[in-house]
Design an enzyme around this catalytic site. Structure first.
Site, PDB file in Angstrom:
ATOM      1  N   LYS A   8       0.845  -1.201   0.000  1.00 45.22           N
ATOM      2  CA  LYS A   8       0.000   0.000   0.000  1.00 45.22           C
ATOM      3  C   LYS A   8       0.875   1.244   0.000  1.00 45.22           C
ATOM      4  O   LYS A   8       2.026   1.225   0.468  1.00 45.22           O
ATOM      5  CB  LYS A   8      -0.946   0.035   1.201  1.00 45.22           C
ATOM      6  CG  LYS A   8      -0.281  -0.035   2.589  1.00 45.22           C
ATOM      7  CD  LYS A   8       0.185   1.302   3.152  1.00 45.22           C
ATOM      8  CE  LYS A   8       0.905   1.140   4.494  1.00 45.22           C
ATOM      9  NZ  LYS A   8       1.749   2.249   4.893  1.00 45.22           N
ATOM     10  N   ASP A 144      -2.906  -2.361   9.728  1.00 48.01           N
ATOM     11  CA  ASP A 144      -2.807  -2.328   8.263  1.00 48.01           C
ATOM     12  C   ASP A 144      -3.238  -3.647   7.609  1.00 48.01           C
ATOM     13  O   ASP A 144      -3.294  -3.738   6.388  1.00 48.01           O
ATOM     14  CB  ASP A 144      -1.352  -2.049   7.835  1.00 48.01           C
ATOM     15  CG  ASP A 144      -0.937  -0.600   8.087  1.00 48.01           C
ATOM     16  OD1 ASP A 144      -1.798   0.210   8.479  1.00 48.01           O
ATOM     17  OD2 ASP A 144       0.249  -0.294   7.882  1.00 48.01           O
TER      18      ASP A 144
HETATM   19  P1  ATP Z   1       4.068  -0.332   7.793  1.00 50.55           P
HETATM   20  O1  ATP Z   1       4.022   0.351   6.489  1.00 50.55           O
HETATM   21  O2  ATP Z   1       2.845  -1.182   8.086  1.00 50.55           O
HETATM   22  O3  ATP Z   1       4.443   0.546   8.930  1.00 50.55           O
HETATM   23  P2  ATP Z   1       6.584  -1.408   6.972  1.00 50.55           P
HETATM   24  O4  ATP Z   1       6.297  -1.683   5.541  1.00 50.55           O
HETATM   25  O5  ATP Z   1       7.359  -0.176   7.284  1.00 50.55           O
HETATM   26  O6  ATP Z   1       5.230  -1.428   7.763  1.00 50.55           O
HETATM   27  P3  ATP Z   1       7.253  -4.181   7.330  1.00 50.55           P
HETATM   28  O7  ATP Z   1       7.984  -4.564   6.095  1.00 50.55           O
HETATM   29  O8  ATP Z   1       5.847  -4.599   7.441  1.00 50.55           O
HETATM   30  O9  ATP Z   1       7.369  -2.603   7.602  1.00 50.55           O
HETATM   31  O10 ATP Z   1       8.113  -4.786   8.534  1.00 50.55           O
HETATM   32  C1  ATP Z   1       8.383  -4.173   9.748  1.00 50.55           C
HETATM   33  C2  ATP Z   1       9.140  -5.183  10.638  1.00 50.55           C
HETATM   34  O11 ATP Z   1       8.269  -6.280  10.914  1.00 50.55           O
HETATM   35  C3  ATP Z   1      10.348  -5.785   9.973  1.00 50.55           C
HETATM   36  O12 ATP Z   1      11.498  -5.069  10.277  1.00 50.55           O
HETATM   37  C4  ATP Z   1      10.388  -7.211  10.498  1.00 50.55           C
HETATM   38  O13 ATP Z   1      11.248  -7.306  11.608  1.00 50.55           O
HETATM   39  C5  ATP Z   1       8.989  -7.507  10.991  1.00 50.55           C
HETATM   40  N1  ATP Z   1       8.251  -8.527  10.189  1.00 50.55           N
HETATM   41  C6  ATP Z   1       7.491  -9.498  10.677  1.00 50.55           C
HETATM   42  N2  ATP Z   1       6.948 -10.237   9.709  1.00 50.55           N
HETATM   43  C7  ATP Z   1       7.354  -9.717   8.552  1.00 50.55           C
HETATM   44  C8  ATP Z   1       7.106 -10.065   7.190  1.00 50.55           C
HETATM   45  N3  ATP Z   1       6.348 -11.106   6.833  1.00 50.55           N
HETATM   46  N4  ATP Z   1       7.681  -9.291   6.249  1.00 50.55           N
HETATM   47  C9  ATP Z   1       8.446  -8.226   6.605  1.00 50.55           C
HETATM   48  N5  ATP Z   1       8.720  -7.891   7.870  1.00 50.55           N
HETATM   49  C10 ATP Z   1       8.174  -8.610   8.848  1.00 50.55           C
END
Ligand code: ATP
Length: 306
Positions: A8, A144
């Protein structure tokens, strides 16, 4: 059972005052884009998680947990508990969504795992976990996650989990500039609170932008570009100052809108057309302001069995 699930970008992320429960009241306009992860579930004696980068993607998966810290594992355990079965599946996660990139990749994988496991472990014609039940489980997993199930474009209220679909017309074209390393979402919210306190700002309850809704409903890319907002952007830019140069490069190259996606550090650029997006991508590449570039369009559907 393989499920494809989109990343997203937040078209509007308005952060209201901090609530007593530690969350902020948000107006969060989510938009699902064609940058996707895939989660495959196969029967296995016990729950097993593997994570790999999708072919040709340059996602660094080194920091993604493969145990119960993985959001997809938590989703699988929740489905098993609700169905009253053992969590007997191996989940293979193929990531193209940047990790800790502000594009909700972990939430996307959780949504995909909900759908994949529910189908793998319950093949009744009238499954115990229908759409409404999966949405409930999604909200338990994180703010989310419900959006990753539904996709499209939607307004999220509360912590972002109370969703209403937004009317949109046509397709919008995007370029995403991925950064080296990620940003922790809680750290960005903390920085946002700190900045506001230092400036003596008292945030008001956020409202959905009329300008944004009109641009979406009429398919007006220029209007949409002008209406994009993200209250977390100043905090993300303080934590990763190099992103200023990335955003400036995109604006100079004629992007209709440029902003940090969610809590960052991925930057999103809106283009007029697919051709314009290709030009933007080439320009950003030549400017050397991103670790990797991805072109995508939206809105696309949420977690889908393929
Ligand atoms: P958001 O936009 O919802 O704030 P994000 O995109 O910044 O999230 P994610 O990639 O969802 O961040 O990951 C945040 C943290 O969650 C990662 O650093 C990791 O340690 C943990 N994590 C747990 N499960 C997953 C997964 N399936 N994929 C990625 N990260 C994961």
């Amino acid at each position: 059972m393989t499920v494809r699930v989109p990343a997203k970008v937040n078209l509007q992320l308005s952060v209201g005052p901090l609530r007593d429960d530690g969350y902020h009241d948000l107006v969060n306009v989510f938009h699902a884009v064609s940058l996707t992860d895939e989660v495959t579930a196969v029967p296995s004696e016990r729950l097993h998680i593997s994570v790999e980068a999708a072919p040709r993607s340059r996602v660094d998966v080194a920091g993604v947990p493969t145990g119960r810290g993985n959001l997809a594992a938590r989703a699988a355990l929740l489905v098993a508990a609700r169905l009253g079965v053992e969590p007997q599946a191996a989940l293979r996660i193929r990531k193209a969504i940047p990790v800790a990139g502000g594009m909700a990749g972990g939430s996307a994988d959780a949504a995909a795992a909900l759908v994949a496991c529910a189908r793998l472990w319950d093949d009744r014609e009238d499954p115990l976990l229908g759409r409404a039940e999966l949405l409930e489980l999604a909200a338990e997993l994180g703010s989310d996650v419900p959006f990753a199930l539904v996709g499209g474009t939607a307004v999220g209220l509360g912590r972002g989990e109370r969703l209403t679909p937004a009317l949109t017309r046509g397709t919008f074209h995007w370029v995403f500039a991925l950064a080296e390393g990620g940003l922790s979402t809680p750290a960005v919210y903390d920085e946002c609170d700190r900045l506001r306190a230092a400036r003596g700002e008292r945030p008001r309850s956020p409202k959905v932008s009329e300008e944004l809704m009109t641009a979406l409903a009429t398919g007006d890319a220029k209007g949409l570009g002008g209406a994009l907002t993200n209250d977390l952007q100043p905090a993300a830019l303080l934590l990763k100052p190099a992103l200023r140069r990335t955003l400036a490069a995109g604006r100079d190259l004629g992007a209709l809108g440029a902003l940090v996606s969610g809590s960052g550090p991925t930057c999103a650029f809106l283009a007029e057309s697919d051709e314009h997006a290709a030009d933007l991508e080439a320009g950003l590449d030549a400017a050397g302001v991103a670790a990797a570039l991805v072109r995508a369009h939206g809105p696309v559907s949420g977690a889908t069995i393929i």
